[in-house]
Design a protein around this motif. Structure first.
Motif, PDB file in Angstrom:
ATOM      1  N   THR A 383       0.261 -61.754 -17.304  1.00  0.00           N
ATOM      2  CA  THR A 383       0.938 -62.073 -16.047  1.00  0.00           C
ATOM      3  C   THR A 383      -0.087 -62.330 -14.952  1.00  0.00           C
ATOM      4  N   VAL A 384       0.194 -63.372 -14.158  1.00  0.00           N
ATOM      5  CA  VAL A 384      -0.657 -63.679 -13.003  1.00  0.00           C
ATOM      6  C   VAL A 384       0.083 -63.228 -11.757  1.00  0.00           C
ATOM      7  N   VAL A 385      -0.543 -62.360 -10.968  1.00  0.00           N
ATOM      8  CA  VAL A 385       0.080 -61.861  -9.746  1.00  0.00           C
ATOM      9  C   VAL A 385      -0.696 -62.364  -8.535  1.00  0.00           C
ATOM     10  N   GLN A 386       0.059 -62.573  -7.467  1.00  0.00           N
ATOM     11  CA  GLN A 386      -0.538 -62.988  -6.197  1.00  0.00           C
ATOM     12  C   GLN A 386      -0.766 -61.740  -5.344  1.00  0.00           C
ATOM     13  N   LEU A 387      -1.983 -61.572  -4.885  1.00  0.00           N
ATOM     14  CA  LEU A 387      -2.333 -60.379  -4.114  1.00  0.00           C
ATOM     15  C   LEU A 387      -2.956 -60.778  -2.780  1.00  0.00           C
ATOM     16  N   THR A 388      -2.847 -59.879  -1.826  1.00  0.00           N
ATOM     17  CA  THR A 388      -3.567 -60.030  -0.568  1.00  0.00           C
ATOM     18  C   THR A 388      -4.352 -58.750  -0.325  1.00  0.00           C
ATOM     19  N   GLY A 389      -5.535 -58.902   0.218  1.00  0.00           N
ATOM     20  CA  GLY A 389      -6.385 -57.720   0.375  1.00  0.00           C
ATOM     21  C   GLY A 389      -7.095 -57.683   1.718  1.00  0.00           C
ATOM     22  N   LEU A 390      -7.635 -56.509   2.007  1.00  0.00           N
ATOM     23  CA  LEU A 390      -8.463 -56.282   3.194  1.00  0.00           C
ATOM     24  C   LEU A 390      -9.721 -55.573   2.733  1.00  0.00           C
ATOM     25  N   MET A 391     -10.867 -56.009   3.231  1.00  0.00           N
ATOM     26  CA  MET A 391     -12.145 -55.390   2.881  1.00  0.00           C
ATOM     27  C   MET A 391     -12.913 -55.131   4.170  1.00  0.00           C
ATOM     28  N   ARG A 392     -13.376 -53.879   4.341  1.00  0.00           N
ATOM     29  CA  ARG A 392     -14.156 -53.547   5.532  1.00  0.00           C
ATOM     30  C   ARG A 392     -15.195 -52.498   5.172  1.00  0.00           C
ATOM     31  N   PRO A 393     -16.277 -52.376   5.994  1.00  0.00           N
ATOM     32  CA  PRO A 393     -17.354 -51.428   5.684  1.00  0.00           C
ATOM     33  C   PRO A 393     -17.092 -50.046   6.272  1.00  0.00           C
ATOM     34  N   VAL A 394     -17.717 -49.033   5.653  1.00  0.00           N
ATOM     35  CA  VAL A 394     -17.807 -47.683   6.221  1.00  0.00           C
ATOM     36  C   VAL A 394     -19.290 -47.362   6.328  1.00  0.00           C
ATOM     37  N   LYS A 395     -19.726 -46.996   7.548  1.00  0.00           N
ATOM     38  CA  LYS A 395     -21.150 -46.794   7.791  1.00  0.00           C
ATOM     39  C   LYS A 395     -21.486 -45.315   7.953  1.00  0.00           C
ATOM     40  N   ASP A 396     -22.760 -44.968   7.634  1.00  0.00           N
ATOM     41  CA  ASP A 396     -23.215 -43.586   7.824  1.00  0.00           C
ATOM     42  C   ASP A 396     -23.779 -43.422   9.229  1.00  0.00           C
ATOM     43  N   LYS A 397     -24.352 -42.256   9.491  1.00  0.00           N
ATOM     44  CA  LYS A 397     -24.877 -41.967  10.817  1.00  0.00           C
ATOM     45  C   LYS A 397     -26.012 -42.909  11.219  1.00  0.00           C
ATOM     46  N   MET A 398     -26.697 -43.489  10.240  1.00  0.00           N
ATOM     47  CA  MET A 398     -27.795 -44.413  10.524  1.00  0.00           C
ATOM     48  C   MET A 398     -27.300 -45.841  10.653  1.00  0.00           C
ATOM     49  N   GLN A 400     -25.834 -47.576   8.486  1.00  0.00           N
ATOM     50  CA  GLN A 400     -25.991 -48.306   7.237  1.00  0.00           C
ATOM     51  C   GLN A 400     -24.675 -48.263   6.466  1.00  0.00           C
ATOM     52  N   VAL A 401     -24.297 -49.378   5.847  1.00  0.00           N
ATOM     53  CA  VAL A 401     -23.052 -49.430   5.093  1.00  0.00           C
ATOM     54  C   VAL A 401     -23.203 -48.575   3.843  1.00  0.00           C
ATOM     55  N   MET A 402     -22.314 -47.579   3.678  1.00  0.00           N
ATOM     56  CA  MET A 402     -22.400 -46.675   2.545  1.00  0.00           C
ATOM     57  C   MET A 402     -21.302 -46.934   1.511  1.00  0.00           C
ATOM     58  N   LYS A 403     -20.175 -47.518   1.962  1.00  0.00           N
ATOM     59  CA  LYS A 403     -19.107 -47.824   1.026  1.00  0.00           C
ATOM     60  C   LYS A 403     -18.235 -48.930   1.594  1.00  0.00           C
ATOM     61  N   LEU A 404     -17.472 -49.573   0.712  1.00  0.00           N
ATOM     62  CA  LEU A 404     -16.476 -50.553   1.104  1.00  0.00           C
ATOM     63  C   LEU A 404     -15.102 -49.945   0.864  1.00  0.00           C
ATOM     64  N   VAL A 405     -14.169 -50.184   1.778  1.00  0.00           N
ATOM     65  CA  VAL A 405     -12.802 -49.716   1.598  1.00  0.00           C
ATOM     66  C   VAL A 405     -11.858 -50.863   1.910  1.00  0.00           C
TER      67      VAL A 405
END
Length: 846
Positions: A383-398, A400-405
């Motif tokens: 099955t092919v599904v149509q999706l929509t998404g959001l991607m943004r960074p989470v930064k540490d105290k310095m 610097q990007v530590m993870k994507l959510v």
């Protein structure tokens, strides 16, 4: 307050009472032994009684002229020197010594003396131990040493007495703690028959102590173990002598109570069990709050399921992916397999989608960008599904990007519907725009923290409605309109004096916001509005209520669109309102529950410490509240009764408004009373720290506060202050002191124009350079009899009835904490009706 001498007198009396008859008899034996061994007519133990000295014990010698209980003035006696010096005194023959030839004891024929001081462990003088002879006697070394040994023996008795006093004081203190502690403390014998039942137990369970003491606790109060088996609990208690956990027990009226209990075996000094004690805390409110929070979390999860929205994370360091349950459902992956690896996830996408997603991830990591996007995914079953998404960074105290959510939502149905609907190009663009806005807003609600969410949602709405200014706000529990998001630069452009983020119902109900909220309808007006001086210009207005379960919970406001607002704008903003209503409702309910939980935890923490408060302060607050709150409630009750009589009479509208205003003032009076009592209690309990404070700044702030507090009154406050900077050692509570005085000057003033003259100067007070502040008003004034009592903390009926007592008590405590002084005088000497002059002296900071 007791002076030092009276306190010392009480301590001495208490010690004397503890000296037992047994010890007195032993001391009698001591003086008898001394008289026999020394072969003298008198051996004495003397006790100091103020300026007198009293015969406490006297030897039974035949020629002893001193009788127990006889007292003489201290000056001139041998014992006076012993007591003053705290040292041994030996007088072989007073008749040959000019210093002692007039000693009062010579009249009894006692010309020789040997004595030592008797001293309590805290260095207080009890008296003396001494021997006297009717002939010259130089007393040999053995005699002196023997008398010294008896002195030390008696002082060892003193140490026992002192320890006994300390023990009794500690027992009294512990008894008071047990009675005042907020937890129920219940003790039983080994057969579980109730021995003790404190005040908190009476409050929690509803049973008086006399109703349960002597009864078996198992038969009196049933126990249900919601998280443990009864057998395992009893086994642990039997083996370890201790158990802690949650139980459910009934109140006297049958209502179930959630209780956190801690039960321990009590043992005697030999280690043998003699009973049990339980410390129980009522956690019913906390339990209900936790259950409500869990229910709201479930609702939020349900909302995600219904919206087919999932949440994901990607840890850059260990390349680990985290999926929410809804993401597993969207990708038809068994949750037991766990989230896929980066390589496994790539299988779901075409090479083109993989390339695009990797490019998004690279730009998020390197540049901190955010992306929302649509894409396709190939499920394991083809099955092919149509999706929509959001991607943004989470930064540490310095930074610097530590993870994507991000979030992912199944939009297959929407895409299919879009394909089937072959409407005009304009309708298609509008539909797509609306869906994208909804998706963006939904993703923001699910992924963006509360403090940023409101602004980000508002930014999307302003952009798509081509509006310059806007508001996204909600109604709190008290129907205040809270506006956590305003157009970011609105404060820079707005020049009104009083800027606020929270508007009471009394304020918003009168303006166009009230029409939107109370009407429960979207409203748009295309014209220029009249606004207060300094307010940003407003042209064109569109407002939409956010409604959930037929109740307005929030509001969208946009304005200053270059062109007019139209029906299509109404449909867009209403669709956004409908979309976010259930999500906002869940957030607000979650926040409400969280606030309840935090308040409950804070209240619990504070209640655990309150048992240490002094009885005197509690008695004062009780008397104060009993009087002031009774007056406040009486005024509210009387106004309510009269209001009920006028309720259905249309001709009594003004009277009803006046009555409502009386009720509001009394509620405000109660708030001020509570605030002042809290501050007064804090000052008395922990004191305050001080620093250098500029008088000019504090006065300006307090004057501004009074002007804002009484907008309907004409107030003329003048400040007469030399052109120099005055500093004092104080803190932020100085503002409370000034505001209290100014508040009283306005409140107790019947003039059309309220005049307050503040004069600042420098004076000498008690050899200290001080800043002198005078607050001179034209109010009713204070009579001479009341001037002596307005600063007292003890409740004064005639003063408190005017609302001055506790506020000015707080001012006095604050000023005295700064080593300052406050007094009150007539504005016109001899005529208090012309007004009042409050004078404050505070040491100047150099």
């Amino acid at each position: 307050m007791e002076n030092v001498n009276s306190i010392e007198r009480k301590n001495i009396d208490m010690r004397n009472k503890i000296i037992s008859k047994f010890e007195i008899q032993k001391w009698q034996n001591i003086v008898n032994i001394l008289a026999n061994i020394f072969e003298v007519p008198a051996a004495l133990i003397m006790k100091l009684e103020g300026h007198f000295i009293e015969v406490f014990r006297a030897s039974d010698s035949k020629n002893n002229p001193y009788k127990v209980g006889k007292r003489e003035k201290l000056p001139g006696l041998y014992c006076e020197t012993v007591i003053k010096t705290g040292q041994r005194l030996l007088v072989p023959n007073a008749l040959t010594d000019k210093k002692w030839e007039r000693n009062p004891d010579i009249k009894h024929g006692m010309i020789s003396y040997l004595g030592f001081p008797l001293i309590w462990p805290d260095s207080e003088i009890f008296g003396t131990i001494c021997v006297l002879d009717q002939k010259e006697n130089r007393y040999n070394k053995d005699h002196i040493e023997l008398l010294k040994q008896f002195k030390e023996l008696i002082e060892s008795y003193f140490e026992v007495i002192y320890e006994k006093m300390s023990l009794e004081e500690e027992i009294i203190k512990q008894a008071q703690i047990v009675e005042n502690i907020s937890e129920a403390i219940i003790s039983t014998d080994l057969d579980f028959n109730i021995i003790s039942w404190n005040n908190a137990a009476e409050k929690i369970y509803g049973w008086k102590a006399e109703e349960v003491i002597g009864k078996n606790i198992m038969e009196t109060i049933a126990v249900e173990y919601p998280y443990d088996e009864q057998e395992s609990v009893l086994k642990q208690f039997s083996e370890e002598g201790y158990w802690k956990g949650e139980v459910i027990q009934p109140h006297k009226n049958g209502t179930p109570i959630n209780v956190l209990t801690s039960v321990s075996i009590i043992k005697n000094i030999t280690g043998a069990p003699i009973g049990a004690v339980a410390v129980n805390r009522d956690i019913t409110a906390r339990t209900k709050s936790e259950e409500a929070l869990k229910e709201n979390e479930k609702r939020l999860k349900d909302a995600q399921v219904l919206g087919k929205i999932g949440y994901w994370e990607y840890d850059i360091t260990n390349q680990k992916i985290i999926w929410s349950n809804q993401v597993f459902k969207l990708y038809a992956r068994d949750p037991s397999l766990g989230p896929p690896s980066v390589e496994e996830e790539a299988i779901y996408y075409t090479p083109e989608v993989n390339k695009r997603l990797k490019e998004y991830a690279r730009r998020v990591i390197e540049n901190g960008e955010e992306f929302d996007y649509d894409f396709e995914a190939n499920l394991p079953d083809g099955t092919v599904v149509q999706l929509t998404g959001l991607m943004r960074p989470v930064k540490d105290k310095m930074r610097q990007v530590m993870k994507l959510v991000g979030t992912v939502q199944d939009i297959t149905d929407r895409k299919t519907s879009e394909q089937k609907l072959k409407e005009s190009e304009r309708s298609l663009r509008k539909s797509k725009l609306e869906l994208e806005i909804k998706n963006q807003i939904s993703n923001i609600f699910l992924t963006v923290p509360d403090e940023k969410m409101y602004n980000e949602v508002l930014s999307i709405i302003l952009k798509n409605l081509k509006s310059e200014f806007g508001i996204f706000g909600y109604l709190d529990e008290n129907e205040n309109l809270v506006e956590p998001s305003l157009t970011e630069d609105v404060w820079e452009k707005c020049a009104v004096e009083e800027k606020r983020h929270v508007f009471s119902k009394k304020l918003w109900v009168k303006n166009i916001y009230g029409r939107v909220i109370n009407g429960k309808n979207t409203l748009y007006v295309n014209k220029f509005f009249n606004v207060p001086e300094g307010h940003i210009p407003i042209s064109n207005f569109l407002g939409s209520p956010i409604i959930y379960n037929n109740k307005v919970i929030g509001i969208f406001i946009v304005s200053n669109k270059e062109s007019d607002y139209e029906e299509q704008d109404v449909r867009l903003i209403e669709s956004i309102s409908d979309l976010i209503a259930p999500i906002l409702a869940v957030r607000l309910e979650r926040d409400r529950i969280e606030n309840i939980r935090q308040r409950a935890e804070q209240d619990l923490k504070e209640s655990e410490e309150k048992y240490r408060e002094a009885y005197e302060r509690a008695s004062f607050y009780k008397s104060l509240f009993a009087h002031d709150i009774r007056n406040i409630l009486q005024s509210i009750s009387s106004s309510e009764q009269i209001f009920s009589l006028f309720l259905n009479n249309p001709n009594k509208l003004k009277e009803r408004e006046k009555l409502l205003e009386i009720i509001r003032r009394q509620v405000n009076r109660g708030n001020i009373l509570i605030s002042n009592v809290q501050k007064l209690s804090q000052l008395e309990e922990i004191g305050i720290s001080i620093k250098k404070v500029k008088i000019q700044e504090v006065l300006d702030e307090s004057i501004n506060f009074i002007n804002r507090s009484f907008p309907a009154k004409k107030i003329d406050i003048t400040l007469d202050m030399p052109d120099q900077e005055y500093g004092v050692f104080a803190n932020e509570l100085l503002l409370d002191a000034f505001e209290n005085i100014l508040h009283n000057s306005v409140k107790h003033n019947d003039n059309q124009l309220i005049e307050i003259d503040i004069r600042v100067s420098e004076v000498q007070w008690e050899e200290t350079n001080c800043v002198k502040l005078e607050f001179i008003d034209n109010g009713r004034g204070i009579s001479a009899t009341k001037k002596d009592r307005i600063f007292q903390k003890e409740p004064q009926k005639d003063i408190m009835s005017q609302g001055m007592g506790i506020g000015l008590s707080l001012v006095k405590v604050i000023i005295e904490n700064y080593n300052g002084h406050i007094l009150v005088e007539d504005k016109v000497k001899g005529d208090f009706t012309k007004g009042t002059n409050f004078i404050i002296l505070i040491p100047k900071a150099t």
